[in-house]
Design an enzyme around this catalytic site. Sequence first.
Site, PDB file in Angstrom:
ATOM      1  N   CYS A 102      14.196 -10.803  28.923  1.00 36.88           N
ATOM      2  CA  CYS A 102      15.642 -10.901  28.927  1.00 36.88           C
ATOM      3  C   CYS A 102      15.939 -12.366  29.540  1.00 36.88           C
ATOM      4  O   CYS A 102      16.908 -13.114  29.252  1.00 36.88           O
ATOM      5  CB  CYS A 102      16.221  -9.999  29.702  1.00 36.88           C
ATOM      6  SG  CYS A 102      16.113  -8.394  28.691  1.00 36.88           S
ATOM      7  N   HIS A 151      23.305 -12.735  30.421  1.00 36.03           N
ATOM      8  CA  HIS A 151      22.496 -11.710  29.614  1.00 36.03           C
ATOM      9  C   HIS A 151      23.147 -10.577  29.627  1.00 36.03           C
ATOM     10  O   HIS A 151      23.477  -9.817  30.636  1.00 36.03           O
ATOM     11  CB  HIS A 151      20.940 -11.686  30.210  1.00 36.03           C
ATOM     12  CG  HIS A 151      20.291 -10.485  29.616  1.00 36.03           C
ATOM     13  ND1 HIS A 151      20.041 -10.268  28.306  1.00 36.03           N
ATOM     14  CD2 HIS A 151      19.719  -9.448  30.042  1.00 36.03           C
ATOM     15  CE1 HIS A 151      19.488  -9.304  27.987  1.00 36.03           C
ATOM     16  NE2 HIS A 151      19.101  -8.747  28.933  1.00 36.03           N
ATOM     17  N   ASN A 160      21.773  -4.359  24.162  1.00 36.63           N
ATOM     18  CA  ASN A 160      20.930  -5.665  24.854  1.00 36.63           C
ATOM     19  C   ASN A 160      19.956  -6.037  23.844  1.00 36.63           C
ATOM     20  O   ASN A 160      18.747  -5.355  23.550  1.00 36.63           O
ATOM     21  CB  ASN A 160      20.228  -4.643  26.035  1.00 36.63           C
ATOM     22  CG  ASN A 160      19.300  -5.524  26.707  1.00 36.63           C
ATOM     23  OD1 ASN A 160      18.830  -6.861  26.417  1.00 36.63           O
ATOM     24  ND2 ASN A 160      18.989  -5.420  27.835  1.00 36.63           N
TER      25      ASN A 160
END
Length: 331
Positions: free
Chosen positions: A114, A258, A288
């Site tokens: 990420c 993020h 995500n």
Amino acid sequence: MYKSKIAGVGHYVPEKVVTNKDLEEIMDTTNEWIVERTGIEQRRWFDPDKDTVANMGTRAARQALERAQTDVNEIDFIVFATITPDYFFPGSGVLMQRELGLQGIGALDIRNACSGFIYALSTADQFIKTGMYKCILVIGAEIQSSALDKSTEGRSSSVIFADGAGAAIVKRSENGAGILSTHLHADGDFAEELYVKDPGSSRKTRLSQELIDGPTFNLTMNGNTVFKHAVVRFSEVINEALKQNNLSAEDIDLLIPHQANLRISNFVQKQMKLPEDKVFNNIMHYGNTTAASIPIAMSEAWEAGKIKDGDLICMAAFGSGFTWASALMVW
Ligand code: COA
């Protein structure tokens, strides 16, 4: 030393929309649980006949090039962030390079989950600062949906992760605007808190039917530990960036975190005392998407007119590794 700036951003997401209601059909979950715990309402899953990590990256790159008014042949280096490459090796950077017809230039893959996009952006920034390259294509692209346990057993992760791609054209700045700083961190003590164990080279068999059918082939996450560390590290790394540049949270025009989880973003927003409209979130629509989440969000924020010339933009990420990072820039 030169300075670098993002000259254009673009994104691509697969066409297939998977709503929380769709997930209710295949596992024991509810729309209410997913929205309350994660903020996610829908996500995109790739089409195996059409989408690859590299070609999604290429589509995002073409949009970024157009917006940066840059010819593809100006690109002199590629940095591709992904933890879900099309092949075990080589990386997806060379595949995208081939698709763009840029054979010969360097292509580097970054595997920092990420935080991958900020690690990639920071890498590009260093190359531009030294004068080695002038125009770098930075990509974050992922196909997570093929490594999720979509049964009830895997529900706490499989409702969260999804697919997509984002791209940025990073160029030598001519007007003083650009990247002020990047900060990168990692702590491998937590490597197994969020990971995919197999296929792995240190086991006797890299891949077997037994591994594919077993639990180690899917993403494994200790959600509580990830949450607790994320909320601390996000604020920490944003403050680190502000401090280095003698700036304060009030100076930020837009924070692009993020897109891990809406609760994490909201927590960070409150911790940093930022008004809601200064934090960009689109996790509701895409889930995500790991390394792709920041460039997708940046591209949508730009489209929505939320990023303007002269704005102070902050990006921050936390993820598997654990890794965490921030980038601060004047647009
Ligand atoms: N639908 C319905 N129930 C679910 C579920 C789902 N999709 N996933 C888990 N549950 C259940 C659990 O089985 C558990 O049930 P039990 O109490 O009967 O045992 C209950 O919900 C609570 O589980 P828990 O894992 O403690 O939930 P949580 O409140 O911690 O939420 C996460 C789980 C994953 C949403 C949360 O930990 C989180 O957001 N973590 C951070 C994840 C993240 O951001 N990852 C990306 C980092 S880059």
